[in-house]
Design an enzyme around this catalytic site. Sequence first.
Site, short mmCIF file in Angstrom:
data_model
loop_
_atom_site.label_atom_id
_atom_site.label_comp_id
_atom_site.label_asym_id
_atom_site.label_seq_id
_atom_site.Cartn_x
_atom_site.Cartn_y
_atom_site.Cartn_z
N LYS A 107 -5.09 -4.57 52.13
CA LYS A 107 -6.01 -3.62 52.45
C LYS A 107 -7.61 -4.12 52.07
O LYS A 107 -8.19 -3.24 51.96
CB LYS A 107 -5.89 -2.16 52.23
CG LYS A 107 -4.42 -1.59 52.56
CD LYS A 107 -4.16 -0.20 52.00
CE LYS A 107 -3.06 0.31 52.43
NZ LYS A 107 -3.03 0.66 53.90
N LEU B 12 -2.41 -16.51 29.71
CA LEU B 12 -0.98 -15.79 29.52
C LEU B 12 -0.80 -15.39 30.76
O LEU B 12 -1.33 -14.93 31.78
CB LEU B 12 -1.28 -14.56 28.69
CG LEU B 12 -1.86 -14.95 27.20
CD1 LEU B 12 -2.10 -13.77 26.40
CD2 LEU B 12 -0.73 -15.97 26.33
S1 MYA Z 1 -3.33 -14.05 39.21
C1 MYA Z 1 -2.00 -13.06 39.27
C2 MYA Z 1 -2.31 -12.16 40.60
N1 MYA Z 1 -1.38 -11.17 40.72
C3 MYA Z 1 -0.10 -11.26 41.60
O1 MYA Z 1 0.00 -12.03 42.30
C4 MYA Z 1 0.52 -9.86 41.53
C5 MYA Z 1 1.27 -9.54 42.90
N2 MYA Z 1 0.26 -9.46 44.02
C6 MYA Z 1 -0.73 -8.60 44.07
O2 MYA Z 1 -0.82 -7.56 43.24
C7 MYA Z 1 -1.55 -8.74 45.28
O3 MYA Z 1 -0.97 -9.53 46.12
C8 MYA Z 1 -3.01 -9.27 45.01
C9 MYA Z 1 -3.96 -9.40 46.21
C10 MYA Z 1 -3.79 -8.14 43.86
C11 MYA Z 1 -2.96 -10.54 44.20
N3 MYA Z 1 -6.50 -14.42 42.68
O4 MYA Z 1 -6.63 -6.98 48.46
P1 MYA Z 1 -6.17 -8.25 49.56
C12 MYA Z 1 -7.69 -13.09 47.44
C13 MYA Z 1 -7.91 -14.08 43.40
O5 MYA Z 1 -6.22 -7.62 51.06
P2 MYA Z 1 -3.66 -8.19 48.25
C14 MYA Z 1 -4.69 -13.29 38.22
O6 MYA Z 1 -4.39 -11.95 37.90
C15 MYA Z 1 -7.34 -13.66 48.97
O7 MYA Z 1 -7.44 -15.06 49.13
N4 MYA Z 1 -7.85 -13.81 44.73
O8 MYA Z 1 -4.87 -8.96 49.24
C16 MYA Z 1 -5.93 -13.70 38.16
C17 MYA Z 1 -8.27 -12.94 49.81
O9 MYA Z 1 -9.57 -13.28 49.93
P3 MYA Z 1 -9.84 -14.34 50.95
C18 MYA Z 1 -6.82 -13.47 45.27
O10 MYA Z 1 -2.52 -9.23 48.52
C19 MYA Z 1 -6.71 -13.11 39.13
C20 MYA Z 1 -8.24 -11.44 49.18
O11 MYA Z 1 -7.82 -11.64 47.87
C21 MYA Z 1 -5.53 -13.61 44.65
O12 MYA Z 1 -3.34 -6.80 48.63
C22 MYA Z 1 -8.02 -13.86 39.26
C23 MYA Z 1 -7.26 -10.42 49.67
O13 MYA Z 1 -7.49 -9.21 49.31
C24 MYA Z 1 -5.60 -13.85 43.42
N5 MYA Z 1 -4.50 -14.04 42.83
O14 MYA Z 1 -3.98 -8.32 46.99
C25 MYA Z 1 -9.12 -13.20 40.12
N6 MYA Z 1 -4.67 -13.35 45.62
O15 MYA Z 1 -10.13 -13.54 52.47
C26 MYA Z 1 -10.47 -13.63 40.16
C27 MYA Z 1 -5.43 -12.94 46.82
O16 MYA Z 1 -11.40 -14.60 50.50
C28 MYA Z 1 -11.43 -13.43 39.14
N7 MYA Z 1 -6.57 -13.11 46.56
O17 MYA Z 1 -9.00 -15.58 50.94
C29 MYA Z 1 -12.77 -14.13 39.48
C30 MYA Z 1 -13.64 -13.95 38.26
C31 MYA Z 1 -14.25 -12.62 38.12
C32 MYA Z 1 -15.09 -12.49 36.76
C33 MYA Z 1 -16.20 -13.23 36.94
C34 MYA Z 1 -17.32 -12.77 35.51
C35 MYA Z 1 -18.45 -13.54 35.63
O1 JJ1 Z 2 10.44 -19.82 37.43
C1 JJ1 Z 2 9.92 -20.44 38.30
N1 JJ1 Z 2 10.96 -21.11 39.27
C2 JJ1 Z 2 12.34 -21.03 39.00
C3 JJ1 Z 2 13.33 -20.12 39.73
C4 JJ1 Z 2 13.19 -20.28 40.95
C5 JJ1 Z 2 13.95 -19.30 41.75
C6 JJ1 Z 2 13.86 -19.42 43.36
N2 JJ1 Z 2 12.35 -19.47 43.66
C7 JJ1 Z 2 12.87 -22.69 38.81
N3 JJ1 Z 2 14.04 -22.95 38.46
C8 JJ1 Z 2 14.53 -24.17 38.40
C9 JJ1 Z 2 14.86 -24.49 36.93
C10 JJ1 Z 2 15.60 -25.76 36.95
C11 JJ1 Z 2 16.45 -25.59 35.37
C12 JJ1 Z 2 17.19 -26.72 35.22
C13 JJ1 Z 2 16.41 -28.08 35.36
C14 JJ1 Z 2 15.65 -28.09 36.91
C15 JJ1 Z 2 15.07 -26.80 36.96
O2 JJ1 Z 2 12.12 -23.39 39.46
C16 JJ1 Z 2 8.50 -20.74 38.97
C17 JJ1 Z 2 7.91 -21.65 38.22
O3 JJ1 Z 2 8.63 -23.10 38.51
N4 JJ1 Z 2 8.18 -19.25 38.55
C18 JJ1 Z 2 7.02 -18.90 39.61
O4 JJ1 Z 2 7.36 -19.27 40.95
C19 JJ1 Z 2 6.54 -17.52 39.13
C20 JJ1 Z 2 4.97 -17.65 39.73
C21 JJ1 Z 2 4.29 -18.54 39.15
C22 JJ1 Z 2 2.64 -18.49 39.36
C23 JJ1 Z 2 2.27 -17.49 38.21
C24 JJ1 Z 2 0.96 -16.90 38.42
C25 JJ1 Z 2 0.33 -16.53 37.37
C26 JJ1 Z 2 -0.80 -15.63 37.26
C27 JJ1 Z 2 -1.60 -15.87 36.22
O5 JJ1 Z 2 -2.26 -14.96 35.42
#
Ligand code: MYA
Ligand code: JJ1
Length: 388
Positions: free
Chosen positions: A147, A388
């Site tokens: 959304k 982290l």
């Molecule tokens: S990375 C971890 C992110 N969290 C998850 O993956 C948890 C599970 N997923 C969700 O909760 C949702 O899918 C999220 C997106 C919230 C990720 N980083 O609202 P939308 C863009 C940046 O319709 P949703 C972490 O925490 C996407 O390309 N952008 O989508 C670091 C699209 O934009 P565009 C992302 O799926 C975060 C738009 O959002 C990400 O409902 C760093 C769609 O929005 C992502 N991980 O919600 C954030 N995922 O159309 C940036 C999707 O352009 C920080 N999108 O492609 C930037 C610096 C800010 C500070 C600056 C200070 C100067």
């Molecule tokens: O944990 C991850 N993968 C595992 C599990 C896969 C399960 C099926 N999809 C994996 N396992 C294989 C292990 C094996 C052990 C013996 C030796 C050979 C390998 O590969 C993956 C990372 O690999 N984790 C994720 O996909 C979680 C999301 C990663 C993106 C994180 C974004 C962070 C947000 C930042 O703030």
Amino acid sequence: KHKFWETQPVGQFKDLGDTSLPEGPIELPTPVSEVKQEPYNLPSLYEWTTCDIDSEETCAEVYSLLTNNYVEDDENMFRFNYSKEFLRWALRPPGYFKSWHIGVRVKVSKKLVAFITGIPAKIRVGDVVVTKAEINFLCVHKKLRSKRLAPVMIKEVTRRVHLENIWQAAYTAGVVLPTPIATCQYWHRSLNPKKLIDVGFSRLGARMTMSRTIKLYKLPESTVTPGFRKMELRDVPAVTRLLREYLSQFIVAPYFNEDDVEHWLLPTENVVDSYLVESPETHEITDFVSFYTLPSSILGNQNHSILKAAYSYYNVSTKTPLLQLMNDALIVAKQRDYDVFNALDIMHNESFLKELKFGPGDGQLHYYLYNYRVKHALKPSELGLVLL
Ligand code: MYA
Ligand code: JJ1
């Protein structure tokens, strides 16, 4: 294609390889008095909230939002399960701003449905030290996805960062956005192979039996490096010197002072563990290893609900070979009942991954900078930063 990201001061895909563009800020700062004073508009059913992570009640709400809605692997088998203690640690470093811990609530019910955070930190990019925000824990409730809430949340955290006169940020994501400064690979070292196979985290290799697999991953009962011990408060000055010197070799790395080291590296039970090598003769501190604890929920398994994972953090080797140091870290993690030890292929990690029987995972981690262009993407080994 990226309707939101195309409007933001980040490296754009179309500029890749254009070496005429200068390294450094993409946009210049404006006076803080000119930063928008009011929050961005949310859809009318929702309202902003600043999350007081010191409050047990709010921390529990954040914990539950993330536990049920945060990052999963590509097959939705596991979901990160950051603990409350971990969240408090991650969100309250020296100089943190409460106003950067941002939630979205449903106006009527007050239910917390989205979250994003920033923390302040200094980073060095080449020879330049930049004060930046580290953005993490962006999460939108599963029922409110797609959304376009995420762009509003990102703009709002950006505004609040600007209000502190900070104009750069760093973040990581599992998805590709414009434009990674580095793309890193996750590696995994089985500590409890039977459980990992039972829950589908790993598979029995070809021509392998369970008992051969268990034997393959066996580790010694106790660590082998003389002088290997847990880090203590009194070690902060020496560890800071060791780490600063070590991190100076990477192109992008944190710029830590003693307060940062005390916060980020002093052991906290079930959050962060740090060990060092104190020379038995000179009492010098020569080496350092650390890992943080980030369990994952196991989705839909009858027998197990939590995967206990350690993540390699900052490691420094000057006297003890890194391979031996990391093997001792594996031994400690095994003693403490972790199921798996994870690491990225950053810093010098490649030098031990294969030998210590880590295997490549199916996940990648992309690193990004906001409002800071780098000329070339970095190799993972040029990166000295762990988020982290
Ligand atoms: S990375 C971890 C992110 N969290 C998850 O993956 C948890 C599970 N997923 C969700 O909760 C949702 O899918 C999220 C997106 C919230 C990720 N980083 O609202 P939308 C863009 C940046 O319709 P949703 C972490 O925490 C996407 O390309 N952008 O989508 C670091 C699209 O934009 P565009 C992302 O799926 C975060 C738009 O959002 C990400 O409902 C760093 C769609 O929005 C992502 N991980 O919600 C954030 N995922 O159309 C940036 C999707 O352009 C920080 N999108 O492609 C930037 C610096 C800010 C500070 C600056 C200070 C100067
Ligand atoms: O944990 C991850 N993968 C595992 C599990 C896969 C399960 C099926 N999809 C994996 N396992 C294989 C292990 C094996 C052990 C013996 C030796 C050979 C390998 O590969 C993956 C990372 O690999 N984790 C994720 O996909 C979680 C999301 C990663 C993106 C994180 C974004 C962070 C947000 C930042 O703030």
